[in-house]
Scaffold this motif. Structure first.
Motif, PDB file in Angstrom:
ATOM      1  N   THR A  48       5.588  -8.877  53.011  1.00  0.00           N
ATOM      2  CA  THR A  48       5.276  -8.983  51.591  1.00  0.00           C
ATOM      3  C   THR A  48       4.236  -7.945  51.189  1.00  0.00           C
ATOM      4  OG1 THR A  48       5.731 -11.343  51.673  1.00  0.00           O
ATOM      5  CG2 THR A  48       4.467 -10.550  49.801  1.00  0.00           C
ATOM      6  N   LEU A  49       3.182  -7.829  51.977  1.00  0.00           N
ATOM      7  CA  LEU A  49       2.130  -6.867  51.670  1.00  0.00           C
ATOM      8  C   LEU A  49       2.653  -5.432  51.728  1.00  0.00           C
ATOM      9  CD1 LEU A  49      -0.770  -7.595  51.009  1.00  0.00           C
ATOM     10  CD2 LEU A  49      -1.385  -6.984  53.325  1.00  0.00           C
ATOM     11  N   THR A  50       3.472  -5.129  52.717  1.00  0.00           N
ATOM     12  CA  THR A  50       4.025  -3.782  52.846  1.00  0.00           C
ATOM     13  C   THR A  50       4.958  -3.453  51.684  1.00  0.00           C
ATOM     14  OG1 THR A  50       3.904  -4.007  55.237  1.00  0.00           O
ATOM     15  CG2 THR A  50       5.265  -2.237  54.399  1.00  0.00           C
ATOM     16  N   SER A  51       5.743  -4.435  51.250  1.00  0.00           N
ATOM     17  CA  SER A  51       6.629  -4.166  50.109  1.00  0.00           C
ATOM     18  C   SER A  51       5.819  -3.912  48.839  1.00  0.00           C
ATOM     19  CB  SER A  51       7.610  -5.312  49.911  1.00  0.00           C
ATOM     20  OG  SER A  51       6.932  -6.492  49.551  1.00  0.00           O
ATOM     21  N   PHE A  52       4.695  -4.617  48.664  1.00  0.00           N
ATOM     22  CA  PHE A  52       3.832  -4.344  47.514  1.00  0.00           C
ATOM     23  C   PHE A  52       3.263  -2.932  47.594  1.00  0.00           C
ATOM     24  CE2 PHE A  52       2.648  -9.081  46.948  1.00  0.00           C
ATOM     25  CZ  PHE A  52       3.801  -9.297  46.227  1.00  0.00           C
ATOM     26  N   ILE A  53       2.879  -2.516  48.787  1.00  0.00           N
ATOM     27  CA  ILE A  53       2.294  -1.188  48.955  1.00  0.00           C
ATOM     28  C   ILE A  53       3.314  -0.099  48.625  1.00  0.00           C
ATOM     29  CG2 ILE A  53       1.421   0.437  50.690  1.00  0.00           C
ATOM     30  CD1 ILE A  53       0.054  -2.011  51.983  1.00  0.00           C
ATOM     31  N   PHE A  54       4.537  -0.264  49.089  1.00  0.00           N
ATOM     32  CA  PHE A  54       5.551   0.754  48.830  1.00  0.00           C
ATOM     33  C   PHE A  54       6.090   0.690  47.413  1.00  0.00           C
ATOM     34  CE2 PHE A  54       5.766   0.938  53.483  1.00  0.00           C
ATOM     35  CZ  PHE A  54       5.577   2.302  53.625  1.00  0.00           C
TER      36      PHE A  54
END
Length: 128
Positions: free
Chosen positions: A110-116
């Motif tokens: 979830t955090l990585t998808s927000f970052i990208f």
């Protein structure tokens, strides 16, 4: 058309959410996301099990607010503390280590998808 303009506006600048600096806002939202995600990970109490996904969603919104501030220090501290909490939970209850790992993978995804999704990927990869 309106939705596209909203996304361009959201991704074009660092938000401070009324704080003095975006880094302060990022640290604040990282603490809030961390507290909700600890409740999401700890499922010993029946009340926590019932509201488990509610805690995940609240933590995800706080994590998105943290990512919109584009604070690298808040992101780094959130990832380190989540890893530390995972180690503590596995040491305390090794029989649930697989469930904890699946939940942590969900949090990191979830955090990585927000970052990208936002412009934070450019800020994290920059050498400034």
């Amino acid at each position: 058309m309106l939705f596209d303009n909203l996304i361009v506006f959201l991704l074009s600048e660092r938000f401070d959410f009324g704080f003095q600096q975006p880094n302060v806002a990022g640290a604040f939202f990282a603490m809030i996301a961390l507290s909700f995600w600890v409740f999401f990970l700890n499922n010993r109490c029946p009340i926590h099990v019932r509201f488990q996904w509610f805690y995940f969603i609240l933590g995800a919104f706080s994590g998105l607010a943290m990512v919109l501030t584009q604070s690298r220090g808040a992101l780094f501290s959130l990832i380190v503390i989540l890893g530390f909490i995972l180690c503590l939970l596995i040491a305390k209850r090794p029989e649930l280590s697989r469930a904890y790992c699946i939940k942590i993978i969900l949090l990191f995804t979830t955090l990585t998808s927000f970052i990208f999704f936002t412009n934070m990927k450019d800020r994290v990869s920059s050498q400034e």
